[in-house]
Design an enzyme around this catalytic site. Structure first.
Site: not given
Length: 150
Positions: A22, A68, A117
């Protein structure tokens, strides 16, 4: 081949998805993304590959991978440089797959290229796709599977 599992999901990808917990981030990137050098800095430490379009890969991954629900950045897209509000066709296609997997609209947030990035370097892993269109780069934060889920 396994029943019920999208055949695009190879053994290396399945192992990584299973190992993630998670809050871990998964990056799905296009062919121009510096996947190898970025992936070396991730938890997994190597790039994974699925030679298919970004939308096909996202569909396959989200068939197993919960997003999530505790954060607003569980699904994210790389912004177009100089045009942060423009959404190219590749991102529209991926948005449709996210919405279909979740059974409701689940808008992606946008992330500036260099911030994307940086998030990627901190991710659990990077999957480089065969997507050749620009800005086919996405981040997905892993959620939880409740005890009563099938």
């Amino acid at each position: 081949m396994l029943k019920g599992i999208n055949p695009l999901l190879n053994a290396d990808v399945l192992q990584a998805l299973r190992a993630m917990g998670h809050g871990d981030d998964l990056i799905i990137a296009d062919t121009n993304f510096p996947a190898d050098s970025v992936a070396r800095q991730t938890v997994l430490g190597k790039v994974l590959r699925i030679d298919a379009s970004a939308a096909e890969v996202v569909k396959a991954v989200l068939s197993l991978y919960p997003l999530d629900t505790f954060v607003n950045d569980a699904a994210a897209r790389m912004e177009i440089v100089g045009k942060p509000n423009e959404i190219p066709p590749v991102q529209k296609e991926v948005q449709k797959e996210i919405d279909a997997a979740e059974g409701k609209p689940w808008p992606m947030i946008s992330i500036e290229r260099y911030a994307f990035y940086e998030r990627s370097r901190k991710a659990y892993c990077v999957i480089q796709t065969g997507e050749r269109r620009f800005y086919g780069c996405f981040a997905f934060r892993k959620g939880v599977v409740p005890p009563d889920a099938e």
